[in-house]
Design an enzyme around this catalytic site. Structure first.
Site, PDB file in Angstrom:
ATOM      1  N   LYS A  27      25.225  43.884  -3.589  1.00 31.67           N
ATOM      2  CA  LYS A  27      23.829  43.669  -3.189  1.00 31.67           C
ATOM      3  C   LYS A  27      23.819  43.756  -1.667  1.00 31.67           C
ATOM      4  O   LYS A  27      24.096  42.786  -0.974  1.00 31.67           O
ATOM      5  CB  LYS A  27      23.369  42.288  -3.668  1.00 31.67           C
ATOM      6  CG  LYS A  27      21.864  42.145  -3.897  1.00 31.67           C
ATOM      7  CD  LYS A  27      20.992  42.442  -2.697  1.00 31.67           C
ATOM      8  CE  LYS A  27      20.925  41.359  -1.670  1.00 31.67           C
ATOM      9  NZ  LYS A  27      20.249  41.791  -0.418  1.00 31.67           N
ATOM     10  N   GLU A  70      18.846  44.349   2.651  1.00 31.69           N
ATOM     11  CA  GLU A  70      17.658  45.174   2.438  1.00 31.69           C
ATOM     12  C   GLU A  70      17.190  45.827   3.735  1.00 31.69           C
ATOM     13  O   GLU A  70      16.297  46.656   3.733  1.00 31.69           O
ATOM     14  CB  GLU A  70      16.546  44.349   1.784  1.00 31.69           C
ATOM     15  CG  GLU A  70      16.109  43.084   2.504  1.00 31.69           C
ATOM     16  CD  GLU A  70      16.981  41.855   2.174  1.00 31.69           C
ATOM     17  OE1 GLU A  70      18.230  41.961   2.242  1.00 31.69           O
ATOM     18  OE2 GLU A  70      16.408  40.777   1.886  1.00 31.69           O
ATOM     19  N   ARG A  71      17.830  45.441   4.881  1.00 31.52           N
ATOM     20  CA  ARG A  71      17.383  46.022   6.145  1.00 31.52           C
ATOM     21  C   ARG A  71      18.028  47.388   6.415  1.00 31.52           C
ATOM     22  O   ARG A  71      17.462  48.218   7.107  1.00 31.52           O
ATOM     23  CB  ARG A  71      17.689  45.068   7.296  1.00 31.52           C
ATOM     24  CG  ARG A  71      16.754  43.867   7.257  1.00 31.52           C
ATOM     25  CD  ARG A  71      16.980  42.939   8.399  1.00 31.52           C
ATOM     26  NE  ARG A  71      17.600  41.709   7.948  1.00 31.52           N
ATOM     27  CZ  ARG A  71      17.955  40.710   8.744  1.00 31.52           C
ATOM     28  NH1 ARG A  71      17.795  40.820  10.032  1.00 31.52           N
ATOM     29  NH2 ARG A  71      18.505  39.626   8.266  1.00 31.52           N
ATOM     30  N   SER A  96      24.476  34.642   7.138  1.00 31.33           N
ATOM     31  CA  SER A  96      24.226  33.489   8.007  1.00 31.33           C
ATOM     32  C   SER A  96      24.675  32.189   7.321  1.00 31.33           C
ATOM     33  O   SER A  96      24.765  32.128   6.090  1.00 31.33           O
ATOM     34  CB  SER A  96      22.745  33.420   8.359  1.00 31.33           C
ATOM     35  OG  SER A  96      21.991  33.330   7.170  1.00 31.33           O
ATOM     36  N   GLU A  99      23.075  30.284  16.906  1.00 28.12           N
ATOM     37  CA  GLU A  99      23.607  31.648  16.967  1.00 28.12           C
ATOM     38  C   GLU A  99      22.450  32.557  17.371  1.00 28.12           C
ATOM     39  O   GLU A  99      21.439  32.637  16.663  1.00 28.12           O
ATOM     40  CB  GLU A  99      24.133  32.052  15.580  1.00 28.12           C
ATOM     41  CG  GLU A  99      24.732  33.436  15.562  1.00 28.12           C
ATOM     42  CD  GLU A  99      25.196  33.863  14.170  1.00 28.12           C
ATOM     43  OE1 GLU A  99      24.545  33.499  13.182  1.00 28.12           O
ATOM     44  OE2 GLU A  99      26.212  34.575  14.097  1.00 28.12           O
ATOM     45  N   CYS A 145      29.450  39.179  14.198  1.00 31.16           N
ATOM     46  CA  CYS A 145      29.854  37.786  13.977  1.00 31.16           C
ATOM     47  C   CYS A 145      31.060  37.434  14.844  1.00 31.16           C
ATOM     48  O   CYS A 145      31.404  36.272  14.973  1.00 31.16           O
ATOM     49  CB  CYS A 145      30.181  37.557  12.515  1.00 31.16           C
ATOM     50  SG  CYS A 145      31.578  38.531  12.002  1.00 31.16           S
TER      51      CYS A 145
END
Ligand code: NAD
Length: 500
Positions: A173, A176-177, A226, A385, A281
Site C-alpha cells: 500500500k 497516495e501522494r 510518521s 519533525e 528520515c
C-alpha cells in the site's frame, strides 16, 4: 486525467470504489493524474490473490525465487532512469537524488538474491542417542507493506525483496501522494517471472490500511511513516495478532566538536539538511556545535552555501533541491519557521522569501534553505519533525550537554558526530541512545546487508528492516527433532524426556 490503478494478479486493475484523489506534480503545482482509493472489497481481493499464491510460492526453491529477483534487479538497472523520472514527477526530488534512491533500493534486491545462504538452517546430530534436531526458517504467509511518500521505491524495496525471497507473498500500500512508481516495480516483477498474486499493489488511504490491519489472512505488517501512524499501526496490528515492524519519524542531530574539520562538517551538513529538501528520515535537522566559537565559524561557512543553493525542478539538471511534496506540507514548514521565529530563534537565512521564477514553475511548492540559530529545546522547531529544508542550530557548551540534548529527544533514528578525536567518537558511538550513528558521516544509512532502524519513538516493534533483521522478521523458526526406528524395543515413557 490518468487514473493510477491497483495491481492484482499480475495486471493493472482500475479502481471500482468510486473514490480517488488528485496526484500533483510538485514542480508545477499541476495535476493530470488521480489515484484510486481502494474499498474494503478491493483490499480483500488483493489479499485473497496473495493468499492463493502463497502455498506454491513458499514451496518454490529459494534459489528459483532468488533468480526471479535477480532478473528484476537487472531490469531495475536498465530502467533506473524511467523509475527516477516517475519518482521526481510526483515527489519533486531531483533526478540524481531519485536515481540514488533507486540504487539504494536495488541494493536490497542484491541482498535478497543471496537468500539461499540466509535461510540455511542449523543441524545438531545426536542431541540424544539416535536423535537429531534441525532448525529451519519458514515464511509467514501474506505480508503487507505500508510506505511513506518520501522514498516511493527505496522504502518498498526495504521490504518486498526480502519478504518475497523468504517465500511470503506481498501486498504493497504505497503513499497516495506518489503512487506511480509502485506500478512500474510491479510490472517489472511480472516481467522478471514472478507468478500471479505473489506481489500486489493496492492504492488507498486509511480505509485500505485499516482493512489490512484487521484482515485475518495478513500475517505481518511492515510500516514506514510518521510516528503517530507508526504507533497506531503497531498497536492495532499487534492487537490483531500480526507481527509488526513500524518505523516512525525522526529528528537527527549532528554534534560538531571543536577539533572537527569544519569545512568537511559544513559540506556534510549541506547535503544532509537540504538534500531531498530535507524530506528524509535520516536528514540532519539539528546542528549542535560545541562552544560558541565553533557555532559562529560553522554558521559563517554555511550561510554562503545555503544562499547559493540551486532550488528548482527535477527537469533542470542544475537543481540541487527540488520542491516540497505538497502545498499543505509547504505551508506546514513555513508555519513552523514562523513559530520558531516568534519563539526567539534567529532566522539567519530565510527560505520563506524564495520565489521560483522559472517559466512554468511559478506555482510549484518551492522554499529555499533556512538556517535557524539560537534554537532551544523549548521551541517547537526543535520538538517537532519539520521534514523540510530547515537546519536548526542548538548551541552547546560541552560534549556532555550535546549528548544530553540528544538523549532528551523523543526520536532516535540517526545521529552523527564530527571530530578528529578517536576517544570522543568511540564514547559517542557507544553511549548515545540512537539507532544509527555516523562518525564524520552525516547520513549513516546502513547498507542493505546491515539493518536499518532507529530507537525510541522512531521505531515500534522488535525488528529493524532489511539485512538479517529482515530475514528474521519475514520468517518464523521451526525446530524438528527426529529419530528413526532402529528395530530396538521402545517402551512408553511418562517422565519429561531427557538425554538418553
Ligand atoms: P505518513 O505517516 O503520513 O504516511 C505513511 C503511510 O501511512 C502512507 O501510506 C499513508 O497512506 C498511511 N497513513 C497516513 N495516515 C494514516 C492513518 N491515519 N491511518 C492509517 N494509515 C495512514 O508519512 P508520510 O508523510 O508519507 O512520510 C513522512 C514520514 O515518514 C516522516 O515522519 C518520516 O520521518 C517518516 N519516515 C521514516 C522512515 C524511517 O525509516 N524511520 C523512513 C522514511 C520516512
Amino acid at each position: 486525467m490518468i487514473e493510477i490503478a491497483h495491481y492484482i494478479d499480475n495486471a493493472r486493475v482500475a479502481g471500482t470504489s468510486g473514490r480517488s484523489q488528485p496526484v500533483f506534480d510538485p514542480a508545477t503545482g499541476e495535476s493530470s493524474k488521480t489515484v484510486a482509493l481502494a474499498s474494503v472489497e478491493e483490499v480483500n481481493t488483493a489479499v485473497a490473490s496473495a493468499r492463493a499464491a502463497w502455498p506454491a510460492w513458499s514451496k518454490t526453491p529459494a534459489l528459483r525465487r532468488a533468480r526471479i529477483l535477480d532478473r528484476f534487479k537487472s531490469i531495475l538497472w536498465e530502467r533506473a532512469d524511467e523509475l527516477a523520472r516517475a519518482i521526481s514527477s510526483e515527489h519533486g526530488k531531483t533526478h540524481d537524488d531519485a536515481l540514488g534512491e533507486v540504487t539504494r533500493g536495488l541494493e536490497v534486491v542484491e541482498f535478497a538474491v543471496g537468500v539461499p545462504t540466509h535461510l540455511k538452517g542449523d543441524f545438531s546430530e545426536n542431541v540424544g542417542t539416535g536423535v537429531d534436531t534441525y532448525n529451519i526458517r519458514q515464511s509467514l504467509g501474506v505480508v503487507a507493506g505500508i510506505t511513506p511518500f518520501n522514498f516511493p521505491t527505496m522504502v518498498p524495496m526495504w521490504m518486498f525483496p526480502v519478504a518475497l525471497a523468504c517465500g511470503n507473498t506481498f501486498v504493497l500500500k504505497p503513499s497516495e501522494r506518489d503512487p506511480s512508481a509502485s506500478l512500474l516495480m510491479a510490472e517489472w516483477l511480472t516481467e522478471a517471472g514472478l507468478p500471479a498474486g505473489v506481489f500486489n499493489v493496492i492504492q488507498g488511504d486509511k480505509l485500505a490500511v485499516d482493512t489490512l490491519l484487521h484482515h485475518p489472512d495478513v500475517a505481518a505488517i511492515s510500516f514506514v511513516g510518521s510516528t503517530p501512524i507508526a504507533k497506531y499501526i503497531h498497536e492495532t496490528g499487534s492487537a490483531n495478532g500480526k507481527r509488526v515492524q513500524a518505523l516512525g519519524g525522526a529528528k537527527n542531530h549532528a554534534v560538531i566538536m571543536p577539533d572537527a574539520d569544519l569545512d568537511m562538517a559544513a559540506n556534510a551538513l549541506m547535503g544532509a539538511a537540504f538534500g531531498s529538501a530535507g524530506e528524509r528520515c535520516m536528514a540532519i535537522s539539528v546542528a549542535v556545535p560545541v562552544t560558541d566559537a565553533v557555532a559562529d565559524a560553522l554558521i559563517e561557512r554555511l550561510v554562503p552555501k545555503i544562499e547559493a543553493l540551486k532550488v528548482g525542478p527535477a527537469s533542470d539538471t542544475a537543481s540541487e533541491m527540488g520542491p516540497i511534496v505538497t502545498q499543505q506540507a509547504l505551508e506546514r514548514i513555513r508555519g513552523l519557521i514562523d513559530k520558531g521565529e516568534a519563539q526567539g530563534a534567529k532566522v539567519v537565512t530565510d527560505g520563506r522569501s524564495f520565489r521560483q521564477d522559472k517559466q512554468g514553475y511559478e506555482n510549484g511548492y518551492y522554499i529555499g534553505g533556512t538556517l535557524l540559530d539560537n534554537v532551544t529545546p523549548e521551541m517547537s522547531v526543535w520538538q517537532e519533525e519539520i521534514f523540510g529544508p530547515v537546519l536548526s542550530v542548538v548551541r552547546s557548551n560541552s560534549y556532555q550537554e550535546a549528548v544530553d540534548l540528544i538523549s532528551s529527544c523523543q526520536y532516535a533514528n540517526g545521529t552523527a558526530i564530527f571530530t578528529r578525536d578517536g576517544d570522543t567518537a568511540r564514547a559517542f558511538a557507544q553511549d548515545i541512545e540512537v539507532g544509527m550513528v555516523g562518525v564524520n558521516v552525516p547520513i549513516p544509512v546502513p547498507m542493505a546487508f546491515h539493518s536499518f532502524g532507529g530507537w525510541k519513538a522512531s521505531i515500534f516493534g522488535d525488528h529493524a528492516i532489511h539485512g538479517m533483521e529482515g530475514i528474521r522478521f519475514y520468517t518464523r523458526i521451526k525446530t524438528t527433532t527426529l529419530r528413526w526406528p532402529t528395530g530396538q524395543r521402545t517402551d512408553a515413557e511418562f517422565v519429561m524426556p531427557t538425554l538418553g
